[in-house]
Write an enzyme that holds these catalytic residues in place. Structure first.
Site, PDB file in Angstrom:
ATOM      1  N   ARG A 175      -9.848  18.216  24.896  1.00 16.05           N
ATOM      2  CA  ARG A 175     -10.703  17.354  25.745  1.00 16.05           C
ATOM      3  C   ARG A 175     -10.550  17.835  27.181  1.00 16.05           C
ATOM      4  NH1 ARG A 175      -8.080  12.268  22.663  1.00 16.05           N
ATOM      5  NH2 ARG A 175      -9.334  12.423  20.766  1.00 16.05           N
ATOM      6  N   ARG A 268     -13.475   5.015  25.605  1.00 14.92           N
ATOM      7  CA  ARG A 268     -12.727   6.242  25.919  1.00 14.92           C
ATOM      8  C   ARG A 268     -13.689   7.404  26.136  1.00 14.92           C
ATOM      9  NH1 ARG A 268      -8.087   8.406  21.885  1.00 14.92           N
ATOM     10  NH2 ARG A 268      -9.861   9.255  20.753  1.00 14.92           N
ATOM     11  N   ARG A 279     -14.147   8.526  12.555  1.00 15.36           N
ATOM     12  CA  ARG A 279     -12.812   7.996  12.852  1.00 15.36           C
ATOM     13  C   ARG A 279     -12.693   6.538  12.408  1.00 15.36           C
ATOM     14  NH1 ARG A 279      -9.621  10.962  17.461  1.00 15.36           N
ATOM     15  NH2 ARG A 279     -10.309  13.071  17.021  1.00 15.36           N
TER      16      ARG A 279
HETATM   17  N1  LIG Z   1      -4.590  -3.149  24.281  1.00 26.18           N
HETATM   18  C1  LIG Z   1      -5.650  -2.482  24.711  1.00 26.18           C
HETATM   19  N2  LIG Z   1      -6.725  -3.142  25.142  1.00 26.18           N
HETATM   20  C2  LIG Z   1      -7.828  -2.488  25.585  1.00 26.18           C
HETATM   21  N3  LIG Z   1      -7.952  -1.137  25.645  1.00 26.18           N
HETATM   22  C3  LIG Z   1      -6.892  -0.410  25.208  1.00 26.18           C
HETATM   23  C4  LIG Z   1      -5.691  -1.040  24.728  1.00 26.18           C
HETATM   24  N4  LIG Z   1      -4.835  -0.074  24.379  1.00 26.18           N
HETATM   25  C5  LIG Z   1      -5.451   1.101  24.627  1.00 26.18           C
HETATM   26  N5  LIG Z   1      -6.679   0.902  25.127  1.00 26.18           N
HETATM   27  C6  LIG Z   1      -7.688   1.911  25.483  1.00 26.18           C
HETATM   28  O1  LIG Z   1      -8.232   2.370  24.246  1.00 26.18           O
HETATM   29  C7  LIG Z   1      -8.568   3.753  24.310  1.00 26.18           C
HETATM   30  C8  LIG Z   1      -7.867   4.476  23.182  1.00 26.18           C
HETATM   31  O2  LIG Z   1      -6.488   4.503  23.437  1.00 26.18           O
HETATM   32  P1  LIG Z   1      -5.596   5.774  23.073  1.00 26.18           P
HETATM   33  O3  LIG Z   1      -6.282   6.996  23.501  1.00 26.18           O
HETATM   34  O4  LIG Z   1      -4.252   5.496  23.592  1.00 26.18           O
HETATM   35  O5  LIG Z   1      -5.643   5.669  21.490  1.00 26.18           O
HETATM   36  P2  LIG Z   1      -4.906   6.543  20.392  1.00 26.18           P
HETATM   37  O6  LIG Z   1      -4.425   5.624  19.348  1.00 26.18           O
HETATM   38  O7  LIG Z   1      -3.919   7.413  21.037  1.00 26.18           O
HETATM   39  O8  LIG Z   1      -6.107   7.425  19.850  1.00 26.18           O
HETATM   40  P3  LIG Z   1      -6.089   8.832  19.074  1.00 26.18           P
HETATM   41  O9  LIG Z   1      -5.375   8.629  17.807  1.00 26.18           O
HETATM   42  O10 LIG Z   1      -7.535   9.137  18.876  1.00 26.18           O
HETATM   43  O11 LIG Z   1      -5.428   9.823  19.958  1.00 26.18           O
HETATM   44  C9  LIG Z   1      -8.168   4.220  25.689  1.00 26.18           C
HETATM   45  O12 LIG Z   1      -9.298   4.263  26.513  1.00 26.18           O
HETATM   46  C10 LIG Z   1      -7.168   3.148  26.163  1.00 26.18           C
HETATM   47  O13 LIG Z   1      -7.200   3.008  27.571  1.00 26.18           O
HETATM   48  N1  LIG Z   2      -0.291  14.339  10.794  1.00 23.55           N
HETATM   49  C1  LIG Z   2      -0.449  14.535  12.122  1.00 23.55           C
HETATM   50  N2  LIG Z   2      -1.311  13.806  12.826  1.00 23.55           N
HETATM   51  C2  LIG Z   2      -1.396  14.016  14.132  1.00 23.55           C
HETATM   52  C3  LIG Z   2      -0.624  14.966  14.788  1.00 23.55           C
HETATM   53  N3  LIG Z   2      -0.940  14.949  16.102  1.00 23.55           N
HETATM   54  C4  LIG Z   2      -1.849  13.990  16.260  1.00 23.55           C
HETATM   55  N4  LIG Z   2      -2.141  13.428  15.087  1.00 23.55           N
HETATM   56  C5  LIG Z   2      -3.070  12.333  14.795  1.00 23.55           C
HETATM   57  O1  LIG Z   2      -4.376  12.811  14.782  1.00 23.55           O
HETATM   58  C6  LIG Z   2      -5.259  11.738  15.090  1.00 23.55           C
HETATM   59  C7  LIG Z   2      -6.312  12.195  16.041  1.00 23.55           C
HETATM   60  O2  LIG Z   2      -5.774  12.587  17.264  1.00 23.55           O
HETATM   61  P1  LIG Z   2      -6.725  13.002  18.502  1.00 23.55           P
HETATM   62  O3  LIG Z   2      -5.806  13.489  19.552  1.00 23.55           O
HETATM   63  O4  LIG Z   2      -7.668  14.037  18.005  1.00 23.55           O
HETATM   64  O5  LIG Z   2      -7.452  11.752  18.909  1.00 23.55           O
HETATM   65  C8  LIG Z   2      -4.382  10.615  15.658  1.00 23.55           C
HETATM   66  O6  LIG Z   2      -4.267   9.621  14.670  1.00 23.55           O
HETATM   67  C9  LIG Z   2      -3.063  11.252  15.867  1.00 23.55           C
HETATM   68  O7  LIG Z   2      -1.987  10.368  15.664  1.00 23.55           O
HETATM   69  C10 LIG Z   2       0.284  15.729  14.012  1.00 23.55           C
HETATM   70  O8  LIG Z   2       1.043  16.598  14.490  1.00 23.55           O
HETATM   71  N5  LIG Z   2       0.345  15.472  12.689  1.00 23.55           N
END
Ligand SMILES: Nc1ncnc2c1ncn2[C@@H]1O[C@H](COP(=O)(O)OP(=O)(O)OP(=O)(O)O)[C@@H](O)[C@H]1O
Ligand SMILES: Nc1nc2c(ncn2[C@@H]2O[C@H](COP(=O)(O)O)[C@@H](O)[C@H]2O)c(=O)[nH]1
Length: 406
Positions: A175, A268, A279
């Site tokens: 990204r 996001r 997703r």
């Molecule tokens: N409790 C909450 N309430 C509202 N918005 C939230 C909350 N927690 C996270 N967010 C927002 O939701 C979006 C997704 O959060 P984040 O990127 O941390 O998710 P993730 O689980 O890491 O996703 P991925 O698995 O795709 O990487 C972000 O824009 C974040 O700012």
């Molecule tokens: N099994 C694994 N899952 C992973 C790893 N690193 C990230 N993730 C998961 O992928 C999705 C999507 O992530 P995104 O960055 O494309 O939004 C998310 O659920 C992550 O937890 C890994 O090493 N192994």
């Protein structure tokens, strides 16, 4: 008490006559496990060695070079080797630093058995031994958009010296704000597939159409920095890690509703509508599995971010009872060993005594390693080693007159 046999390559002419290309130029030790002999040898280069293992399969009358997994000992002057529990060999290196001298060569552990099946080759796996109990790694999982990354960032910001992030590999495109080596190691599918085949990954999974995985190196890099490792991985990955020897705390983050999850993914703004829908479809299955498969120790609902973060800190023992600016988890204290030594085993105790002759009382330079409470192992670290000093009284039985080193 059995000393580990140690002999020099010149005495192993029969190996050449067995058609094996002898490569060791230093000394070596050999250990029998079932119908196999594991020859651990060193290749000297300016008196500093690199380690190699060759296996003689007695039932087939053949020498085999195994696939080597994990990080192996580097730069040492020699070693002692002791068989533990018929599935791993303890290798104590000479002239290494105190935090780099105890190693485990796994030859028939569950992990090695799995990898032999997966790779279809003879496999051995190295793991470094560490004293006492380091804090368990933390696996955070949950559907895309639930807030895992947000919560992990908060934790790393508040406790920068305490936690280290395991940087995964992925085949997805970065990204705009993502940096290679920081958020992910962005990689080609063919390269990642080869590395998976070579056993370099603790776990991997196909997630939303891309390949993601945690390399053994990523987890070990955090352990080496003395920090507690955090993994952000999907449910399939969590399941694989649960089945591995990485003894971790597993936390599942669930959304308050599918509608809120969808809203977060839209806000996001990092995926196309089509990718978001994919997703969300996957999220339903992940939530079901996360709540029912018995992988996770804790489930946290991320409705209000601050509340969820407080609950996460409570789970990790950071709920205000600890200082606001806690010290890092101290990197495991090392073990000061005599630079040249011999090792022998009685039950679960390993006596390491100095090989230097004429240095007076031999017990003066001796220590005992207790291996009865070992945990973890490859891939990662073998934890739970306890170290005792031997009572310098020459008339005492060295294994009775011991005291624990702090
Ligand atoms: N409790 C909450 N309430 C509202 N918005 C939230 C909350 N927690 C996270 N967010 C927002 O939701 C979006 C997704 O959060 P984040 O990127 O941390 O998710 P993730 O689980 O890491 O996703 P991925 O698995 O795709 O990487 C972000 O824009 C974040 O700012
Ligand atoms: N099994 C694994 N899952 C992973 C790893 N690193 C990230 N993730 C998961 O992928 C999705 C999507 O992530 P995104 O960055 O494309 O939004 C998310 O659920 C992550 O937890 C890994 O090493 N192994």
């Amino acid at each position: 008490m059995g000393e580990a046999p140690m002999f020099y390559v010149e005495n192993l002419k029969d190996r050449v006559s067995n058609g094996f290309n002898l490569r060791f130029k230093g000394f070596e030790t050999s250990i029998d496990v079932g119908d196999k002999t594991f020859v651990i040898g060193s290749n000297n280069n300016d008196s500093i060695s690199s380690i190699e293992v060759q296996i003689y399969d007695k039932s087939r009358g053949k020498w085999v070079i195994p696939t080597v997994l994990g990080t192996e000992p580097k730069r040492y002057e020699g070693h002692s080797a002791i068989l533990l529990n018929e599935d791993r060999i303890m290798v104590i290196t000479w002239g290494s630093t105190p935090d780099d001298c105890i190693w485990f060569l796994e030859v028939d552990t569950e992990y090695v058995k799995q990898q032999k099946k997966a790779l279809g080759t003879e496999v051995i796996a190295w793991s470094k031994g560490v004293r006492g109990d380091a804090e368990k790694p933390v696996v955070i999982s949950g559907p895309s958009g639930v807030g895992k990354g947000t919560l992990i960032n908060m934790l790393m910001k508040e406790f920068p010296t305490m936690f280290g992030f395991s940087v995964s590999h992925t085949t997805r495109a970065p990204r705009s704000i993502e940096k290679n080596g920081v958020h992910y190691h962005f990689t080609e599918r063919s390269i990642m597939e080869k590395d998976i085949k070579d056993g370099k990954f603790l776990e991997f999974a196909s997630v939303h159409g891309n390949l993601y995985g945690t390399s053994i190196e990523a987890v070990e890099a955090v352990a080496d920095s003395g920090k507690r490792c955090i993994l952000d991985i999907d449910v399939q990955g969590a399941k694989s890690v649960r089945a591995s020897s990485l003894d971790a705390v597993f936390i599942f983050i669930s959304p308050p509703s599918m509608a809120k999850l969808e809203e977060r993914l839209h806000l996001r703004g990092t995926e196309t509508e089509e990718q978001i829908q994919k997703r969300l479809r996957n999220a339903k299955a992940e939530i079901e599995q996360g709540k029912s498969l018995g992988i996770f120790d804790h489930i946290l609902c991320n409705d209000h971010l601050e509340k969820c973060y407080d609950n996460l800190k409570k789970l990790l023992g950071l709920d205000g009872t600890t200082p606001t600016n806690p010290k890092p988890f101290t990197a495991s204290k090392g073990i000061n060993l005599p630079s040249k030594h011999a090792a022998s085993k009685i039950n679960n105790k390993i006596l390491v005594k100095s090989e230097t002759l004429g240095s007076g009382n031999p017990s003066k330079n001796s220590i005992v390693l207790d291996v009865s409470l070992l945990k973890g192992g490859a891939p990662g670290r073998t934890r739970g080693l306890n170290v005792f000093a031997v009572d310098p009284n020459p008339f005492s039985d060295c294994l009775n007159g011991i005291h624990k080193l702090s």
